[in-house]
Design an enzyme around this catalytic site. Structure first.
Site, PDB file in Angstrom:
ATOM      1  CG  HIS A   1      57.263  46.160  47.558  1.00 26.95           C
ATOM      2  ND1 HIS A   1      57.598  47.476  47.403  1.00 26.95           N
ATOM      3  CD2 HIS A   1      56.598  46.089  48.734  1.00 26.95           C
ATOM      4  CE1 HIS A   1      57.144  48.177  48.441  1.00 26.95           C
ATOM      5  NE2 HIS A   1      56.545  47.344  49.266  1.00 26.95           N
TER       6      HIS A   1
ATOM      7  N   PRO B   1      63.213  48.300  54.565  1.00 27.88           N
ATOM      8  CG  PRO B   1      62.475  49.783  52.923  1.00 27.88           C
ATOM      9  CD  PRO B   1      63.572  48.813  53.232  1.00 27.88           C
TER      10      PRO B   1
ATOM     11  CD  GLN C   1      60.078  53.272  52.055  1.00 29.46           C
ATOM     12  OE1 GLN C   1      59.584  53.046  53.150  1.00 29.46           O
ATOM     13  NE2 GLN C   1      59.345  53.632  51.009  1.00 29.46           N
TER      14      GLN C   1
ATOM     15  N   GLY D   1      63.992  41.253  54.651  1.00 28.31           N
ATOM     16  CA  GLY D   1      62.658  41.809  54.882  1.00 28.31           C
ATOM     17  C   GLY D   1      61.901  40.929  55.867  1.00 28.31           C
TER      18      GLY D   1
ATOM     19  CB  THR E   1      60.189  52.421  47.812  1.00 25.95           C
ATOM     20  OG1 THR E   1      61.120  52.049  48.837  1.00 25.95           O
ATOM     21  CG2 THR E   1      59.475  51.175  47.315  1.00 25.95           C
TER      22      THR E   1
ATOM     23  NE  ARG F   1      61.480  34.227  53.492  1.00 25.96           N
ATOM     24  CZ  ARG F   1      61.337  35.349  52.785  1.00 25.96           C
ATOM     25  NH1 ARG F   1      62.336  36.214  52.699  1.00 25.96           N
ATOM     26  NH2 ARG F   1      60.201  35.626  52.179  1.00 25.96           N
TER      27      ARG F   1
HETATM   28  C1  FNR Z   1      57.441  45.590  52.876  1.00 24.41           C
HETATM   29  N1  FNR Z   1      58.266  46.262  51.978  1.00 24.41           N
HETATM   30  C2  FNR Z   1      58.333  47.644  52.018  1.00 24.41           C
HETATM   31  N2  FNR Z   1      59.187  48.329  51.202  1.00 24.41           N
HETATM   32  C3  FNR Z   1      59.305  49.671  51.267  1.00 24.41           C
HETATM   33  O1  FNR Z   1      60.094  50.248  50.519  1.00 24.41           O
HETATM   34  N3  FNR Z   1      58.553  50.376  52.179  1.00 24.41           N
HETATM   35  C4  FNR Z   1      57.669  49.783  53.032  1.00 24.41           C
HETATM   36  O2  FNR Z   1      57.020  50.438  53.834  1.00 24.41           O
HETATM   37  C5  FNR Z   1      57.514  48.369  52.928  1.00 24.41           C
HETATM   38  N4  FNR Z   1      56.617  47.716  53.722  1.00 24.41           N
HETATM   39  C6  FNR Z   1      56.588  46.333  53.750  1.00 24.41           C
HETATM   40  C7  FNR Z   1      55.756  45.682  54.640  1.00 24.41           C
HETATM   41  C8  FNR Z   1      55.804  44.291  54.730  1.00 24.41           C
HETATM   42  C9  FNR Z   1      54.948  43.604  55.740  1.00 24.41           C
HETATM   43  C10 FNR Z   1      56.679  43.546  53.897  1.00 24.41           C
HETATM   44  C11 FNR Z   1      56.784  42.053  53.990  1.00 24.41           C
HETATM   45  C12 FNR Z   1      57.467  44.200  52.976  1.00 24.41           C
HETATM   46  C13 FNR Z   1      59.173  45.512  51.079  1.00 24.41           C
HETATM   47  C14 FNR Z   1      60.502  45.198  51.775  1.00 24.41           C
HETATM   48  O3  FNR Z   1      61.278  46.354  51.919  1.00 24.41           O
HETATM   49  C15 FNR Z   1      61.326  44.168  50.965  1.00 24.41           C
HETATM   50  O4  FNR Z   1      61.478  44.620  49.644  1.00 24.41           O
HETATM   51  C16 FNR Z   1      60.692  42.783  50.964  1.00 24.41           C
HETATM   52  O5  FNR Z   1      60.248  42.453  52.244  1.00 24.41           O
HETATM   53  C17 FNR Z   1      61.681  41.748  50.464  1.00 24.41           C
HETATM   54  O6  FNR Z   1      61.081  40.495  50.317  1.00 24.41           O
HETATM   55  P1  FNR Z   1      61.224  39.332  51.436  1.00 24.41           P
HETATM   56  O7  FNR Z   1      62.661  39.038  51.610  1.00 24.41           O
HETATM   57  O8  FNR Z   1      60.567  39.851  52.645  1.00 24.41           O
HETATM   58  O9  FNR Z   1      60.455  38.187  50.861  1.00 24.41           O
END
Ligand code: FNR
Length: 378
Positions: free
Chosen positions: A275, A77, A127, A329, A155, A310
């Site tokens: 996160h 999400p 989520q 993500g 979350t 990645r």
């Molecule tokens: C997130 N993430 C996140 N998680 C969640 O539970 N609800 C949310 O609304 C968001 N919003 C969000 C916005 C942005 C811009 C990012 C980059 C991340 C966290 C996301 O679900 C996830 O855990 C991370 O993005 C994982 O890390 P990497 O792989 O992006 O580095």
């Protein structure tokens, strides 16, 4: 530009997006050390190379929460996805759907649940954050169930927002941010046109549906900022149970002690996650935290992992460290910002190819063959 990796998509997204949005996606908390370590520690995971095993027939399929996934991957999400490309949640969700993997809609999406769910063949995941406004939470759960969402991702690592310095510098938050964002949007006419800034203002679908009025970015920042709830505890999860009958996954577990509590609570899964380094800087990377968590709860509960993934190779590394599946993500968000649904589809094709290569060269014929056995013993 030739795109062959998530890194290429990141470079392309940086050119296309106004700086406040690129840095909102790309940045992390404080000095961003956990953000960096997420990627570096995963890159340091060393696999064994096992050859001469006739690897013609590979199966990348896996089962999670009663669903068959074509790859051991789900889209994580990500809030405000519809600001990175036109109707962004629909685009990302359709690309995941076409690939045969789940899309998880964020609580704070631009497109509402009712727009995205009917555009898909398979049910999406939803989520939820814990928010002071329990009425919102209840309403969101009821709407998600009515739209056929299959799995709830709850979350728990956002009782307060992390300290994100880049957002203050870029204009996402801080003094005169609305004006600064306006000027950046004016200077990125391609993006502004694509996301419909000229016609329809940003409307935060799930929040607007609840409040009964259009909500823009300012309302979102204000509403969300006032709504994070540091009182969250296991009692809130009991409360959610009353309104959610389907599988429940707890996202934001980074310690074996919490993972054991999740099993005791009866959760169906956890997401090992910090996160994406956006919350508490200095905590362990997911790659480092994962083996001890898997030792504690593997087999009792499904383990998903994100933060730093990645590539398809990184997916295989997360599985070798103990995950049952990985979440993408930022990787898919960069692709979405670059080329919309097609960009995400292209990224998922790349990820699939890379998983195949890694499985072929480690002698893993199926997803269940990917285990700690594949880690090099130096
Ligand atoms: C997130 N993430 C996140 N998680 C969640 O539970 N609800 C949310 O609304 C968001 N919003 C969000 C916005 C942005 C811009 C990012 C980059 C991340 C966290 C996301 O679900 C996830 O855990 C991370 O993005 C994982 O890390 P990497 O792989 O992006 O580095």
């Amino acid at each position: 530009m030739i795109i062959s990796s998530a890194g290429d998509f990141r470079a392309a997204a940086q050119r296309r997006l106004p700086p406040f949005l690129f840095h909102y996606i790309d940045g992390g908390a404080n000095a961003e050390s956990t953000l960096r370590r997420n990627v570096e520690d995963l890159a340091d995971v060393t696999l064994r190379q096992l050859v001469l095993r006739n690897m013609t027939d590979l199966s990348l399929e896996t089962r999670l929460f009663g669903e068959t996934l074509s790859l051991p991957v789900a889209l994580a999400p990500v809030g405000l996805t519809g600001m990175y490309a036109r109707r962004g949640e629909v685009g990302a969700a359709r690309a995941a759907d076409r690939k045969g993997i789940p899309f998880t809609m964020s609580t704070v999406s631009v497109c509402p649940i009712e727009e995205v769910a009917p555009a898909l063949r398979r049910p999406m995941w939803f989520q939820l954050y814990v928010l002071k406004d329990r009425g919102f939470m209840r309403n969101a759960l009821e709407r998600a169930a009515a739209a056929g969402c299959s799995t709830l991702v709850f979350t728990v690592d956002m009782p307060v927002p992390g300290a994100r310095y880049r957002d203050a510098h870029s204009g996402m938050s801080g003094p005169r941010s609305a004006l600064r964002r306006y000027w950046q949007a004016v200077n990125h006419p391609g993006w502004a046109w694509d996301v419909g800034l000229r016609g329809r203002p940003h409307d935060l679908g799930n929040v607007s549906a609840y409040l009964g009025k259009p909500t823009g970015l300012e309302d979102y920042i204000g509403w969300l900022g006032a709504n994070f709830d540091p009182s969250i505890s296991w009692k809130d999860l009991e409360w959610i149970r009353e309104f959610w009958r389907g599988p429940m996954v707890i996202k934001g577990i980074l310690d074996p002690e919490d993972a054991r509590d999740a099993v005791r609570f009866g959760a169906d899964g956890i997401v090992v996650s910090n996160h994406g380094g956006r919350q508490l800087d200095g905590v362990m990377s997911s790659a480092r935290a994962l083996p001890a968590i898997a030792d504690a709860v593997k087999g009792d509960i499904k383990i998903l992992a994100d933060s730093g993934v990645r590539s398809g190779l990184d997916v295989v590394r997360m599985l070798a460290l103990g995950a049952d599946a990985a979440m993408l993500g930022r990787a898919y968000i960069y692709a979405l910002a670059t080329a919309g649904e097609q960009g995400v589809a292209q990224l998922l094709d790349l990820v699939e190819k890379e998983i195949r290569v890694a499985m072929t060269l480690t002698g893993a014929k199926s997803v269940s063959d990917i285990s700690a056995e594949l880690l090099a013993r130096e």
